[in-house]
Design an enzyme around this catalytic site. Structure first.
Site, short mmCIF file in Angstrom:
data_model
loop_
_atom_site.label_atom_id
_atom_site.label_comp_id
_atom_site.label_asym_id
_atom_site.label_seq_id
_atom_site.Cartn_x
_atom_site.Cartn_y
_atom_site.Cartn_z
N SER A 128 0.92 -1.28 0.07
CA SER A 128 0.01 0.04 -0.05
C SER A 128 0.86 1.25 -0.07
O SER A 128 0.56 2.10 -0.72
CB SER A 128 -0.89 0.08 1.30
OG SER A 128 -1.90 -0.97 1.08
N ILE A 153 3.54 -10.08 -9.31
CA ILE A 153 3.40 -9.37 -10.58
C ILE A 153 2.70 -10.41 -11.45
O ILE A 153 2.98 -11.24 -11.60
CB ILE A 153 4.99 -9.03 -10.89
CG1 ILE A 153 5.83 -8.19 -10.14
CG2 ILE A 153 4.66 -8.44 -12.42
CD1 ILE A 153 5.14 -6.87 -9.58
N GLY A 237 -6.25 1.79 -14.49
CA GLY A 237 -6.30 0.30 -14.10
C GLY A 237 -7.58 -0.24 -13.24
O GLY A 237 -8.32 -0.97 -13.30
N ARG A 263 -34.43 -25.36 -8.53
CA ARG A 263 -34.10 -26.05 -7.25
C ARG A 263 -35.67 -26.07 -6.41
O ARG A 263 -36.05 -24.89 -6.18
CB ARG A 263 -33.02 -25.71 -6.41
CG ARG A 263 -32.78 -26.02 -5.15
CD ARG A 263 -32.18 -27.57 -5.13
NE ARG A 263 -31.98 -27.99 -3.88
CZ ARG A 263 -31.75 -29.13 -3.34
NH1 ARG A 263 -31.87 -30.13 -4.33
NH2 ARG A 263 -31.48 -29.36 -2.03
N GLN A 331 -24.00 -19.43 -1.26
CA GLN A 331 -24.90 -19.29 -0.18
C GLN A 331 -26.19 -19.91 -0.87
O GLN A 331 -26.89 -20.88 -0.34
CB GLN A 331 -25.45 -18.02 0.46
CG GLN A 331 -26.08 -18.12 1.67
CD GLN A 331 -25.44 -19.08 2.86
OE1 GLN A 331 -24.20 -19.28 3.04
NE2 GLN A 331 -26.36 -19.64 3.90
N GLU A 358 -4.45 -3.42 -7.38
CA GLU A 358 -4.41 -2.09 -7.74
C GLU A 358 -4.91 -1.11 -6.70
O GLU A 358 -5.54 -0.19 -7.08
CB GLU A 358 -5.24 -2.15 -9.12
CG GLU A 358 -4.49 -2.81 -10.16
CD GLU A 358 -4.84 -2.61 -11.49
OE1 GLU A 358 -5.24 -1.57 -11.96
OE2 GLU A 358 -4.18 -3.34 -12.43
N1 COS Z 1 -1.92 10.91 -10.62
C1 COS Z 1 -0.85 11.61 -10.93
N2 COS Z 1 0.15 11.89 -9.79
C2 COS Z 1 -0.45 11.40 -8.57
C3 COS Z 1 -1.50 10.64 -8.14
C4 COS Z 1 -2.27 10.26 -9.40
N3 COS Z 1 -3.49 9.79 -9.37
N4 COS Z 1 -1.69 10.44 -6.82
C5 COS Z 1 -0.64 11.09 -6.37
N5 COS Z 1 0.14 11.66 -7.21
C6 COS Z 1 1.53 12.47 -6.98
C7 COS Z 1 1.15 13.49 -6.08
O1 COS Z 1 0.58 14.51 -6.59
C8 COS Z 1 2.49 13.75 -5.18
O2 COS Z 1 3.45 14.58 -6.21
P1 COS Z 1 3.35 15.90 -5.59
O3 COS Z 1 4.42 15.82 -4.54
O4 COS Z 1 4.37 16.64 -6.89
O5 COS Z 1 2.13 16.81 -5.74
C9 COS Z 1 3.13 12.32 -5.52
O6 COS Z 1 2.24 11.52 -6.33
C10 COS Z 1 2.80 11.63 -4.15
O7 COS Z 1 1.79 11.41 -3.77
P2 COS Z 1 1.17 11.13 -2.30
O8 COS Z 1 1.97 12.16 -1.31
O9 COS Z 1 -0.54 11.14 -2.40
O10 COS Z 1 1.83 9.80 -1.92
P3 COS Z 1 1.47 8.72 -0.88
O11 COS Z 1 2.86 8.10 -0.50
O12 COS Z 1 0.69 9.53 0.38
O13 COS Z 1 0.61 7.53 -1.56
C11 COS Z 1 -1.16 6.13 -2.30
C12 COS Z 1 -0.54 7.71 -1.87
C13 COS Z 1 -1.50 5.77 -0.83
C14 COS Z 1 -2.66 6.72 -2.75
C15 COS Z 1 -0.53 5.29 -2.91
O14 COS Z 1 0.88 4.92 -2.41
C16 COS Z 1 -1.34 4.15 -3.42
O15 COS Z 1 -2.25 4.18 -4.70
N6 COS Z 1 -0.82 2.99 -2.85
C17 COS Z 1 -1.55 1.85 -3.40
C18 COS Z 1 -0.44 1.22 -4.45
C19 COS Z 1 -1.21 0.14 -5.45
O16 COS Z 1 -2.24 0.60 -5.81
N7 COS Z 1 -0.61 -0.79 -5.54
C20 COS Z 1 -1.20 -1.89 -6.30
C21 COS Z 1 -0.06 -2.06 -7.46
S1 COS Z 1 -0.64 -2.96 -8.92
S2 COS Z 1 -1.24 -4.57 -8.27
#
Ligand code: COS
Length: 377
Positions: A128, A153, A237, A263, A331, A358
């Site tokens: 996360s 992956i 995604g 059924r 169920q 995702e």
């Molecule tokens: N599109 C473009 N840029 C984005 C964005 C988006 N949807 N969301 C965040 N950013 C940018 C932010 O604007 C920020 O940049 P700036 O500092 O220049 O403004 C940067 O990315 C960091 O964003 P943020 O501070 O929100 O990051 P966090 O570390 O707090 O993380 C979450 C945010 C929790 C939302 C993110 O880590 C996340 O989506 N985690 C889940 C990961 C995931 O989906 N994994 C699945 C992998 S594929 S199975």
């Protein structure tokens, strides 16, 4: 409302999935076989890169069209649907952030269905909290040297083109860059294939990078924007994962109604018991709400008004609905629902990870809440 084109595509695909995919699902789910020939046929039908521009082999169709296709495939196989969903996301990254050389080199093989693309963000210590990833990309003459590993992956091992997020700078999101890495690159190998509860046909594998050289030509744009590339990709995604969940829900309801009408217990079809009618009516209502959210998120994207909040809402609602509907379907079928004689136990196992991939549904709520704060506070 579906367009005439969407209805036509859906009918063509329905025939294909019922003839070519559905009959294999029970046995392939237990043996865990991914059939590249099915993926290639889906490619020949034009479904493996449909939103990409025609000049790279795509069909320049919309995300709304893509969602209709993924929903239909997911009614028989969540695994083939997710393979297309992730590969299309990878193609969209290269199309949006790649240069002309990268697009010409990598896109045609993926749009045609000859090859699959995979997205490598997650690590064992960075799920996360994706911005805490540890895989490094050290600058050397002519390129970068990657060290580290990626977990869970989707399409790991069967994909040829990987988008890999690695650290070129300091801690946090701004230290991350995105690279294109090909299967077979020296220093790039596959770790363990995960044994999973569901999605058994879609391989999930660890990627290992040991002094893996990646040329400057395979960096996407510039250093430091890799996290934004990943987040923007997940905004698409998450919509398509929502569309998969809609397909799974539709199919679970179909199976539950079919069974309950046939059924008989206590001298009448079990469908006539109000307790079951309420379960089915609730699931069908949640299904339509999910479909509308997915369609709306896709429409906004197609209009160039991509909204991370709507994508998160679509994913959250549709995947929670799929979990509920598949659980209720088991169920309603009762004892036989728990056996492999009917597909609903597979649907229930396949639904669970939709709430995790995702971005977990807890992360979706964080994305929604943060957006609301920005919009309303
Ligand atoms: N599109 C473009 N840029 C984005 C964005 C988006 N949807 N969301 C965040 N950013 C940018 C932010 O604007 C920020 O940049 P700036 O500092 O220049 O403004 C940067 O990315 C960091 O964003 P943020 O501070 O929100 O990051 P966090 O570390 O707090 O993380 C979450 C945010 C929790 C939302 C993110 O880590 C996340 O989506 N985690 C889940 C990961 C995931 O989906 N994994 C699945 C992998 S594929 S199975």
């Amino acid at each position: 409302m579906h367009s005439e084109l969407q209805i036509e595509i859906r009918e063509q695909l329905k025939r294909f999935r019922l003839n070519k995919i559905e009959p294999l699902m029970e046995s392939d789910d237990s043996s865990g076989i991914f059939r590249m020939e099915i993926y290639k046929e889906l490619g020949e039908l034009g479904f493996t890169g449909m939103t990409l521009p025609e000049e790279y082999g795509g069909a320049s169709l919309t995300y709304q069209d893509l969602c209709v296709v993924l929903t239909e495939i997911a009614k028989s196989s969540i695994s083939y649907a997710v393979t297309i969903s992730v590969s299309t996301m990878v193609q969209a990254i290269i199309n949006q952030f790649g240069n002309e050389k990268q697009k010409n080199k990598y896109l045609p093989a993926m749009t045609s269905g000859e090859e699959i693309g995979a997205f490598a963000l997650t690590e064992s210590g960075a799920g996360s909290d994706a911005a805490s990833l540890q895989t490094t990309a050290k600058k050397v003459d002519g390129g970068y040297v990657l060290n580290g590993s990626k977990m869970f992956i989707t399409s790991g091992g069967i994909a040829k083109t990987y988008i890999v997020m690695a650290r070129t700078g300091g801690a946090g999101a701004k230290g991350i860059s995105s690279f294109i890495v090909r299967d077979g690159a020296k220093g790039f190998s596959y770790g363990k294939a995960e044994k999973k509860m569901g999605w058994k046909i879609s391989p999930t594998r660890e990627l290992i990078f040991e002094n893996c050289f990646v040329s400057d030509d395979d960096l996407l744009q510039q250093e430091g924007i890799g996290f934004k590339i990943a987040m923007a990709a997940l905004d698409k995604g998450r919509i398509t994962i929502g569309s998969l969940a809609v397909g799974l829900t539709e199919r679970a309801i179909e199976e539950a109604v079919k069974y309950a009408v046939d059924r008989k217990q206590f001298g009448q079809p079990i469908y006539d018991f109000q307790a079951l009618q309420f379960m089915i009516a609730d699931c069908a209502t949640e299904l339509e709400a999910s479909r509308l959210l997915v369609e709306r998120a896709a429409l906004l994207y197609d209009l160039g008004k991509s909204d991370p909040k709507m994508a998160a809402m679509a994913k959250l609602k549709a995947t929670d609905t799929a979990m509920r509907a598949t659980t209720d379907a088991v169920q309603i079928l009762g004892g036989v629902g728990y056996t492999a004689e009917y597909p609903v136990e597979r649907f229930m196992r396949d639904a669970k990870v939709l709430q995790i991939v995702e971005g977990t549904n807890q992360i979706q709520r964080i994305v929604i809440a943060r957006s609301l704060k920005k919009e309303l506070a």
